[in-house]
Design a protein around this motif. Structure first.
Motif, short mmCIF file in Angstrom:
data_model
loop_
_atom_site.label_atom_id
_atom_site.label_comp_id
_atom_site.label_asym_id
_atom_site.label_seq_id
_atom_site.Cartn_x
_atom_site.Cartn_y
_atom_site.Cartn_z
N LEU A 106 0.83 -1.20 0.00
CA LEU A 106 0.00 0.00 0.00
C LEU A 106 0.87 1.25 0.00
N MET A 107 1.88 1.24 0.89
CA MET A 107 2.78 2.39 1.03
C MET A 107 3.51 2.67 -0.28
N ALA A 108 4.02 1.60 -0.92
CA ALA A 108 4.76 1.77 -2.17
C ALA A 108 3.85 2.37 -3.24
N GLY A 109 2.60 1.88 -3.28
CA GLY A 109 1.66 2.41 -4.27
C GLY A 109 1.42 3.90 -4.07
N ILE A 110 1.25 4.30 -2.81
CA ILE A 110 0.99 5.71 -2.54
C ILE A 110 2.23 6.55 -2.84
N ARG A 111 3.41 6.04 -2.43
CA ARG A 111 4.63 6.83 -2.65
C ARG A 111 4.92 7.02 -4.13
N GLU A 112 4.59 6.00 -4.95
CA GLU A 112 4.79 6.17 -6.40
C GLU A 112 3.90 7.29 -6.93
N ARG A 113 2.69 7.38 -6.38
CA ARG A 113 1.76 8.39 -6.88
C ARG A 113 2.13 9.81 -6.46
N ILE A 114 2.74 9.96 -5.25
CA ILE A 114 3.04 11.32 -4.80
C ILE A 114 4.42 11.79 -5.23
N GLU A 115 5.10 10.98 -6.03
CA GLU A 115 6.48 11.32 -6.40
C GLU A 115 6.59 12.73 -6.99
N PHE A 116 5.62 13.09 -7.81
CA PHE A 116 5.73 14.39 -8.50
C PHE A 116 4.82 15.45 -7.89
N ALA A 117 4.28 15.15 -6.71
CA ALA A 117 3.42 16.13 -6.06
C ALA A 117 4.26 17.28 -5.50
N PRO A 169 6.24 20.54 0.23
CA PRO A 169 7.17 21.54 0.78
C PRO A 169 8.55 20.92 0.94
N LYS A 170 9.59 21.71 0.69
CA LYS A 170 10.94 21.16 0.59
C LYS A 170 11.42 20.39 1.82
N PRO A 171 11.22 20.91 3.05
CA PRO A 171 11.71 20.14 4.20
C PRO A 171 11.00 18.80 4.37
N PHE A 172 9.83 18.64 3.75
CA PHE A 172 9.07 17.41 3.93
C PHE A 172 9.35 16.36 2.86
N LYS A 173 10.15 16.71 1.84
CA LYS A 173 10.44 15.78 0.75
C LYS A 173 11.09 14.52 1.29
N GLY A 174 10.71 13.37 0.71
CA GLY A 174 11.35 12.12 1.10
C GLY A 174 10.76 11.51 2.35
N LEU A 175 11.58 11.34 3.39
CA LEU A 175 11.12 10.62 4.58
C LEU A 175 9.99 11.29 5.35
N PRO A 176 10.08 12.61 5.65
CA PRO A 176 9.00 13.19 6.47
C PRO A 176 7.61 12.99 5.88
N ILE A 177 7.46 13.16 4.57
CA ILE A 177 6.13 12.98 3.98
C ILE A 177 5.73 11.51 4.06
N ALA A 178 6.73 10.61 3.98
CA ALA A 178 6.42 9.18 4.11
C ALA A 178 5.90 8.88 5.52
N PHE A 179 6.44 9.58 6.52
CA PHE A 179 5.96 9.38 7.89
C PHE A 179 4.52 9.89 8.03
N ILE A 180 4.23 11.01 7.36
CA ILE A 180 2.86 11.52 7.44
C ILE A 180 1.89 10.54 6.77
N LEU A 181 2.32 9.97 5.63
CA LEU A 181 1.50 8.95 4.97
C LEU A 181 1.27 7.77 5.90
N ALA A 182 2.35 7.35 6.58
CA ALA A 182 2.23 6.22 7.50
C ALA A 182 1.25 6.55 8.62
N SER A 183 1.29 7.81 9.06
CA SER A 183 0.38 8.23 10.12
C SER A 183 -1.07 8.08 9.67
N LEU A 184 -1.34 8.55 8.45
CA LEU A 184 -2.72 8.46 7.94
C LEU A 184 -3.14 7.01 7.74
N MET A 185 -2.18 6.18 7.26
CA MET A 185 -2.49 4.76 7.08
C MET A 185 -2.77 4.09 8.42
N ALA A 186 -1.96 4.45 9.43
CA ALA A 186 -2.17 3.86 10.77
C ALA A 186 -3.53 4.25 11.30
#
Lengths: 194, 203
Positions: A149-160, A163-180
């Motif tokens: 699920l996570m990989a599917g979402i991360r592929e989709r937000i790649e070009f979204a 904000p710069k400080p959130f690129k990469g891991l931080p946004i992935a953590f926010i996604l994980a939070s919503l999934m949890a």
């Protein structure tokens, strides 16, 4: 029925990654592509089931009768590390197709704390051997569900435009939070609790 | 020598910069006290294993080093596990399976392999302390944020001190429960990571 509930609890209600926080390193490390996520999950299903059975037998038939329970941590981690190596050698010889598919993910699994965590949990919960197998498969499938699920979402937000400080891991953590948060919705299913 | 100590706290902070040791960081940071307990356990294991690895670095054969590191680390993890169960049973119960799991915490094996194996004993000791304190600082901050928002208290100790009531009595009835549940952990670390990138000028 009890076994089915055990499976469901391991698979959804107590999802190992999102609600138990085990195996986070591979969850964030290999979830940027769907293909690698599936490869990693397959390797985890295979090794987790095998290692749970072996550590359970080792604990109940060797460590307990010999009063060596305090060696649990050391023996489990060594058994899992060598098991991964043996699996790698065995698959290379006997199932080259499977070896090629799991390939680089096998050595990475040694440091996946979900594998060792499930081995400990099986002992702490006092599972029988059948329950151990069912629990390990449920946890591993739950890991796969979360990772894919996570990989599917991360592929989709790649070009979204993130904000710069959130690129990469931080946004992935926010996604994980919503999934949890979404997975918390399974709590109470068949009366199963967190 | 001193920079080995500071390095682990700021520039190479294990959690926020290197993103390792995430599992215990999120799992046990439901309260400041639990987080502190985990942090102290990791400082102990990390410093002691760095010390032994560095002291024995000339007798550890190159190609057998990883299993030897793991045995050294698991010795100290087992000591921590048993001492905690004997003297702080409540804390041991809260941390649960994450105490024996310190053995697969990448921070500890990473410092043994990446630093202690190649440096002198005093340097390895300071490096272990620095990385351990860097980890503890982050996990303590996350634990404090989650406890203050999610329970309304700070530093409450099960069976002992009931904690500082940060937002007064009224808040205790309606805390933001979300923060103590798993999703809150992910959210707090996401914002801390972004903040540390912004502050260090990386992004």
């Amino acid at each position: 029925m009890d076994l089915f509930l055990l499976f469901l609890a391991a698979f959804l209600v107590n999802n190992i990654v999102l609600l138990r926080f085990l195996g986070l390193c591979p969850f964030f490390g290999v979830s940027s592509k769907l293909e690698t996520a599936i490869g990693m999950s397959m390797a985890v299903i295979f090794v987790m089931t095998l290692s749970s059975i072996i550590t359970w037998l080792l604990y109940n038939y060797i460590l307990v009768p010999l009063h060596l329970v305090y060696l649990r941590t050391a023996t489990f981690i060594l058994v899992i590390a060598s098991l991964v190596q043996f699996t790698e050698l065995f698959l290379k010889k006997s199932a080259p197709a499977l070896y090629k598919a799991l390939g680089i993910f096998l050595p990475l699994i040694t440091t996946n704390c979900a594998i060792l965590g499930v081995a400990f949990l099986n002992i702490d919960y006092g599972h029988s051997i059948i329950q151990t197998i069912v629990y390990a498969i449920g946890v591993a499938l739950g890991f796969m569900l979360a990772l894919v699920l996570m990989a599917g979402i991360r592929e989709r937000i790649e070009f979204a435009p993130i904000p710069k400080p959130f690129k990469g891991l931080p946004i992935a953590f926010i996604l994980a939070s919503l999934m949890a948060l979404a997975f918390l919705g399974f709590v109470g299913l068949f009366g199963l609790s967190l | 020598m001193f920079r080995h100590f500071v390095n682990g706290i700021l520039k190479e902070n294990p959690v926020l910069v290197l993103a390792i040791g995430l599992c215990p960081t999120l799992a046990v940071s439901t309260s400041a006290y639990n987080a502190l307990g985990m942090g102290v356990a990791v400082i102990f294991v990390l410093t002691m294993s760095n010390l032994i690895v560095s002291a024995a670095r000339k007798v550890i054969p190159q190609n057998l080093r990883i299993p030897i590191f793991i045995i050294i680390i698991s010795t100290f993890v087992t000591i921590t596990d048993y001492v905690m169960k004997a003297y702080l049973p409540e804390l041991a119960k809260n941390l649960g399976v994450f105490v024996p799991l310190i053995v697969v915490n990448c921070i500890i094996l990473g410092r043994a392999e990446g630093f202690a194996y190649k440096h002198s004993v005093p340097a390895a000791l300071l490096d272990g302390l620095g990385s351990g304190i860097g980890f503890t600082l982050v996990i303590f901050i996350i634990g404090s944020i989650r406890e203050i928002l999610g329970a309304g208290t700070w530093m409450s100790i099960p069976g002992g001190f009931e904690g500082f009531k940060v937002f007064g009595e009224g808040f205790l009835n309606y805390p933001v429960l979300f923060m103590i549940l798993p999703p809150g952990g992910f959210l707090v670390i996401a914002f801390l990571m972004a903040l540390s990138r912004k502050l260090t000028g990386e992004a």
